[in-house]
Design an enzyme around this catalytic site. Structure first.
Site, short mmCIF file in Angstrom:
data_model
loop_
_atom_site.label_atom_id
_atom_site.label_comp_id
_atom_site.label_asym_id
_atom_site.label_seq_id
_atom_site.Cartn_x
_atom_site.Cartn_y
_atom_site.Cartn_z
CE LYS A 135 10.86 -81.33 6.89
NZ LYS A 135 11.98 -82.24 7.18
CG PHE A 160 13.35 -71.09 1.37
CD1 PHE A 160 13.20 -72.33 0.78
CD2 PHE A 160 12.24 -70.25 1.40
CE1 PHE A 160 12.00 -72.73 0.22
CE2 PHE A 160 11.02 -70.63 0.85
CZ PHE A 160 10.90 -71.88 0.27
CG HIS A 190 14.76 -81.33 4.26
ND1 HIS A 190 14.50 -80.70 5.45
CD2 HIS A 190 14.41 -80.45 3.28
CE1 HIS A 190 14.03 -79.48 5.22
NE2 HIS A 190 13.96 -79.31 3.91
CB CYS A 241 13.67 -75.68 6.57
SG CYS A 241 12.33 -74.65 5.95
CG HIS A 256 8.95 -78.22 6.17
ND1 HIS A 256 9.84 -78.19 7.23
CD2 HIS A 256 9.66 -77.78 5.09
CE1 HIS A 256 11.01 -77.78 6.81
NE2 HIS A 256 10.93 -77.52 5.51
CD GLU A 280 16.74 -85.60 1.98
OE1 GLU A 280 17.13 -85.79 3.15
OE2 GLU A 280 15.56 -85.25 1.70
#
Length: 490
Positions: free
Chosen positions: A412, A476, A381, A241, A417, A392
């Site tokens: 998002k 990831f 994010h 991502c 996402h 975050e």
């Protein structure tokens, strides 16, 4: 005030080390800010008065260098500007329509109807409907291509159009100086799934010859180059991502190094299929709010229960200022710089202390030549996961000691996402925030986490003059990427 040491680069650190020679010093990390602990100017380990005076002057020179503000790039060959944008999204294929929908706080999250998800524990997504590639992909290829590459071709060609780089114009240019770097986290997942299904059910002879070409992650960049004749740097990056921001970062570096004058860069993804949704269910990463899909993505809300899978493509035309000026291009905004790091922690979980993320933000600021005080907007994010959202925020607080002037939001919350495409779509949201003076809301903010004391633009859009915007993307594997944009000033 944020620590003056935020501006320290590794090169400056080395020069200080050489200047101070025998003066006792050591790197010390306060959060993520590297600071020099130096002996008082009168201290002399060698008991030499003249040496002491020399070292004292050196230390004062160091202090002066430390307090000086970082400097942005001024060389027009190395300044990178944005001259075009293109996308495919749940709100259509038009950039202005996309951002207007975000400003209105619309949710693009709906029940899945692309495949039978009735037995799945998650039955909703940011699924793109009524997608049309007419005028961008010929009929035969359109029927064969995986959606991942269809989205890429349409977004890329629309970005080129937006930059006044139509096919007729491209044919008059040196296309060896124009590259393509559009990445994907998953690649042609439908093509891959169909190929495996054919193998298992009918044998290898029934596998389509397009199985491998349409599955591999580099094919978006390749197909876009084949269709447009762009012969510059061409490859893909796949960092889950974080992919699109990695692509922006490396595309800008190609321009700064002189490898290219123009780069078509971004991300694309089409994982809303049985394999993609089922796989993320197995990871226990998705929200299961099937009764309220439009309220499922809720960054920083105490009732969040996972992210919502989305899809699409977001592409920027990145160009050297010198080249853009010579051809009379419309300059939309400026790319200032970026940073990439790794958590080196866990395959799917972020570090709770946010160390990898805050290091990445700091590297982005250094590469951009900006101080923390200049940043007043963060496109986060913000996936709506329990651990990720707070990690975050912790990272942001480490870098920006005073967050009173900062606003942050989560795109998002409305589009889901987009995985490898997320950073591309969010970069476009950043640029539109810069050019319109409006920040889109973070919707579904009903019960904010107490630890989140930064303005998240809850539920309703806000006017905000953006000085410097940063966009965060994490993937990831612990991949972190941050890029910075600002209004263009000649």
């Amino acid at each position: 005030m944020a620590s003056i040491a935020t501006t320290c680069s590794s090169g400056l650190y080395q020069r200080r080390k050489e200047l101070t020679n025998n003066v006792c010093s050591m790197p010390h990390f306060n959060g993520l800010r590297s600071m020099m602990l130096v002996a008082p100017s009168g201290f002399n380990p060698n008991s030499s008065a003249s040496a002491s005076g020399s070292k004292s002057r050196a230390i004062k020179a160091m202090a002066a260098a430390t307090v000086s503000a970082p400097k942005r790039e001024t060389d027009p060959k190395k300044r990178v500007v944005i001259t075009g944008m293109g996308l495919v999204s749940v709100f259509g294929n038009d950039v202005n329509t996309f951002y207007d929908s975000l400003l209105e706080g619309q949710s693009g999250i709906t029940l899945i109807d692309r495949f039978d998800a009735s037995t799945f524990s998650v039955r909703f997504a940011g699924q793109i409907r009524d997608f049309s590639s007419v005028g961008y992909i010929d009929g035969k290829n359109d029927r064969r291509l995986d959606d991942c590459w269809r989205y890429c071709l349409v977004a890329g060609k629309k970005a080129l159009e937006d930059a006044s780089l139509s096919q007729d114009v491209l044919e008059t240019m040196d296309r060896t100086r124009i590259g393509v770097l559009v990445g994907s986290g998953m690649g042609g997942l439908t093509a891959f799934s169909s190929g495996v299904e054919a193998l298992i059910q009918k044998g290898y002879k029934k596998i389509t010859p397009f199985f491998i070409p349409y599955s591999i992650t580099n094919m978006g960049s390749a197909l876009l180059a084949i269709d447009t004749g762009l012969m510059g740097p061409n490859y893909s990056i796949s960092t889950a991502c974080a992919t699109a921001n990695y692509c922006f970062f490396q595309a800008a570096n190609h321009i700064r190094r002189g490898d290219a004058d123009v780069m078509v860069a971004g991300g694309t993804e089409a994982a809303v299929n049985a394999t993609g949704v089922g796989g993320f269910i197995a990871c226990r990463a998705l929200s299961q709010r099937n009764d309220e899909p439009h309220r499922a993505s809720r960054p920083w809300d105490q009732d969040r229960d996972g992210f919502v899978i989305g899809e699409g493509s977001g592409v920027l035309i990145m160009e050297s200022l010198e080249h853009a000026t010579k051809r009379g291009a419309n300059i939309i905004a400026e790319y200032l710089g970026g940073g990439i790091t790794c958590d080196a922690h866990h395959m799917t979980d972020p570090r709770k202390d946010g160390l990898g993320v805050s290091t990445c933000i700091t590297k982005c600021l250094e590469d951009s030549g900006i101080s923390p005080e200049e940043v007043n907007y963060v496109n986060c994010h913000a996936t709506s996961t329990l651990a990720g959202d707070l990690a975050e925020v912790n990272a942001i607080k480490k870098v920006f000691k005073d967050t009173s002037e900062i606003k942050m939001n989560g795109t998002k919350s409305m589009i889901g996402h987009g995985l490898g495409a997320a950073g591309g779509l969010e970069a476009i949201a950043c640029v539109k925030a810069i050019t319109t003076g409006w920040l889109h809301p973070t919707i579904n903010q009903d019960n904010l986490e107490p630890a989140v004391d930064i303005d998240t633009v809850p539920n309703v859009k806000k006017q905000h003059e953006v000085n410097v915007a940063i966009s965060n993307s994490f993937g990831f594997g612990g991949h972190n990427s941050v890029v910075a944009f600002a209004p263009f000033k000649p």
